[in-house]
Design a protein around this motif. Structure first.
Motif, PDB file in Angstrom:
ATOM      1  N   VAL A   1       0.818  -1.217   0.000  1.00 52.60           N
ATOM      2  CA  VAL A   1       0.000   0.000   0.000  1.00 52.60           C
ATOM      3  C   VAL A   1       0.848   1.262   0.000  1.00 52.60           C
ATOM      4  CG1 VAL A   1      -1.895  -1.158   1.203  1.00 52.60           C
ATOM      5  CG2 VAL A   1      -0.155   0.067   2.522  1.00 52.60           C
ATOM      6  N   ALA A   2       2.165   1.115   0.117  1.00 47.63           N
ATOM      7  CA  ALA A   2       3.049   2.276   0.222  1.00 47.63           C
ATOM      8  C   ALA A   2       3.418   2.811  -1.160  1.00 47.63           C
ATOM      9  CB  ALA A   2       4.312   1.908   0.991  1.00 47.63           C
ATOM     10  N   SER A   3       3.559   4.123  -1.228  1.00 45.96           N
ATOM     11  CA  SER A   3       4.001   4.748  -2.471  1.00 45.96           C
ATOM     12  C   SER A   3       5.478   5.101  -2.428  1.00 45.96           C
ATOM     13  CB  SER A   3       3.179   6.011  -2.744  1.00 45.96           C
ATOM     14  OG  SER A   3       3.297   6.938  -1.669  1.00 45.96           O
ATOM     15  N   ALA A   4       6.121   4.875  -1.282  1.00 43.10           N
ATOM     16  CA  ALA A   4       7.548   5.137  -1.101  1.00 43.10           C
ATOM     17  C   ALA A   4       8.183   3.879  -0.518  1.00 43.10           C
ATOM     18  CB  ALA A   4       7.761   6.340  -0.174  1.00 43.10           C
ATOM     19  N   PRO A   5       9.506   3.787  -0.547  1.00 46.73           N
ATOM     20  CA  PRO A   5      10.159   2.585  -0.015  1.00 46.73           C
ATOM     21  C   PRO A   5       9.845   2.362   1.467  1.00 46.73           C
ATOM     22  CG  PRO A   5      11.706   3.902  -1.309  1.00 46.73           C
ATOM     23  CD  PRO A   5      10.475   4.733  -1.148  1.00 46.73           C
ATOM     24  N   VAL A   6       9.795   1.092   1.851  1.00 49.78           N
ATOM     25  CA  VAL A   6       9.628   0.687   3.246  1.00 49.78           C
ATOM     26  C   VAL A   6      10.889  -0.060   3.667  1.00 49.78           C
ATOM     27  CG1 VAL A   6       8.269  -0.657   4.886  1.00 49.78           C
ATOM     28  CG2 VAL A   6       7.127   0.502   2.977  1.00 49.78           C
ATOM     29  N   HIS A   7      11.458   0.332   4.798  1.00 54.34           N
ATOM     30  CA  HIS A   7      12.696  -0.265   5.288  1.00 54.34           C
ATOM     31  C   HIS A   7      12.444  -0.923   6.643  1.00 54.34           C
ATOM     32  CE1 HIS A   7      14.629   2.244   2.215  1.00 54.34           C
ATOM     33  NE2 HIS A   7      13.944   3.264   2.716  1.00 54.34           N
ATOM     34  N   THR A   8      13.385  -1.732   7.066  1.00 57.56           N
ATOM     35  CA  THR A   8      13.329  -2.305   8.410  1.00 57.56           C
ATOM     36  C   THR A   8      14.609  -1.982   9.163  1.00 57.56           C
ATOM     37  OG1 THR A   8      14.278  -4.439   7.718  1.00 57.56           O
ATOM     38  CG2 THR A   8      11.875  -4.211   7.640  1.00 57.56           C
ATOM     39  N   ALA A   9      14.483  -1.828  10.464  1.00 61.23           N
ATOM     40  CA  ALA A   9      15.628  -1.547  11.331  1.00 61.23           C
ATOM     41  C   ALA A   9      15.460  -2.361  12.607  1.00 61.23           C
ATOM     42  CB  ALA A   9      15.720  -0.054  11.637  1.00 61.23           C
ATOM     43  N   PRO A  10      15.936  -3.605  12.612  1.00 58.14           N
ATOM     44  CA  PRO A  10      15.814  -4.418  13.822  1.00 58.14           C
ATOM     45  C   PRO A  10      16.825  -3.996  14.882  1.00 58.14           C
ATOM     46  CG  PRO A  10      16.890  -5.679  12.096  1.00 58.14           C
ATOM     47  CD  PRO A  10      16.527  -4.355  11.499  1.00 58.14           C
ATOM     48  N   PHE A  11      16.339  -3.447  15.978  1.00 62.20           N
ATOM     49  CA  PHE A  11      17.211  -3.126  17.105  1.00 62.20           C
ATOM     50  C   PHE A  11      16.380  -3.037  18.369  1.00 62.20           C
ATOM     51  CE2 PHE A  11      15.962   1.058  15.456  1.00 62.20           C
ATOM     52  CZ  PHE A  11      15.699   1.801  16.595  1.00 62.20           C
ATOM     53  N   ASP A  12      17.076  -3.149  19.500  1.00 65.28           N
ATOM     54  CA  ASP A  12      16.441  -3.130  20.812  1.00 65.28           C
ATOM     55  C   ASP A  12      16.393  -1.689  21.317  1.00 65.28           C
ATOM     56  OD1 ASP A  12      15.665  -3.346  23.457  1.00 65.28           O
ATOM     57  OD2 ASP A  12      17.060  -4.960  23.951  1.00 65.28           O
TER      58      ASP A  12
END
Length: 251
Positions: free
Chosen positions: A56-67
């Motif tokens: 559904v996004a029109s821009a990039p989606v990123h992930t940042a796994p951190f505590d």
């Protein structure tokens, strides 16, 4: 007037966003054109959330796994991310027990996840915002920032602390062009509250206690979030906006 609410192209980090309210907030930002960065500790859960959100996004989606409770991990992750225009401090947890029986370890866990994380992530993100003289920090509070119920005294204390942290950050960061505000949901139906929703007695209490007469739906948060994330709220600072169907307005 639509330009006042335009956040297209802004980079938004949402903590605790692999599911529940956090994912719903991330989705609202993505649908409005923001470049969203999802955060949680579980990398696999984040990848699954990104796949759903990218549809559904029109821009990039990123992930940042951190505590978000680990200072070194937060510093490393924020340094790797680069500029963040919008920070949504959503990561949080709940523990329930009668006050005399409340375990110290549970109290410490609540403090770390609900308060320490907001301090750590906001501090690191704000440094680059200060350099740009712009930024939005939105912290998810709760009706328990204002009200208390039996069995959750430490949780209420953490949410009260977060509400005051919002005010304190406003005092320090406002002169640098940064707006810091709280968004406080009432009782919302999510995948994490289904047991409460299914409890007929508790649901009846929510309905009678809330002037709107119902549980909140995650879509009810989108408008307030986008307002706080956009130029439309540039002169709103240090406030906590309750999105609770009127619960905190009545006895």
């Amino acid at each position: 007037m639509s330009s006042l609410f335009d956040i297209a192209g802004r980079r938004a980090l949402v903590t605790g966003s692999s599911r529940g309210i956090g994912f719903a907030l991330a989705r609202a930002l993505a649908e409005a054109g923001a470049e969203v960065i999802l955060n949680a500790r579980n990398a696999a859960a984040l990848d699954a959330a990104r796949t759903r959100l990218q549809q559904v996004a029109s821009a990039p989606v990123h992930t940042a796994p951190f505590d978000v409770t680990d200072e070194d991990d937060v510093r490393r992750a924020i340094g790797d991310l680069g500029a963040v225009d919008i920070l949504v401090n959503n990561a949080g947890m709940q523990r329930r027990a009668p006050f005399p029986d409340f375990a110290t370890t549970d109290f410490d866990a609540l403090l770390a996840t609900n308060v320490r994380s907001v301090f750590l992530v906001s501090r690191e993100v704000s440094r680059a915002m200060i350099e740009r003289s712009a930024g939005k920090i939105i912290t998810i509070c709760s009706v328990q920032s204002e009200l208390a119920r039996p069995g959750i005294a430490p949780y209420s204390a953490t949410k009260g602390a977060v509400r005051m942290l919002v005010k304190g950050m406003c005092a320090d960061l406002g002169p640098h062009g940064i707006q810091v505000n709280g968004l406080a949901p009432g009782y919302f139906s999510t995948e994490l509250t289904q047991a409460l929703v299914a409890d007929e007695q508790f649901t009846e209490w929510v309905r009678t206690r809330t002037p709107a007469g119902r549980w909140g739906q995650v879509e009810d948060l989108a408008g307030t979030l986008l307002w706080l994330a956009s130029p439309a709220s540039d002169f709103v600072n240090g406030q906590t906006i309750f999105v609770d169907g009127g619960m905190t307005a009545v006895l």
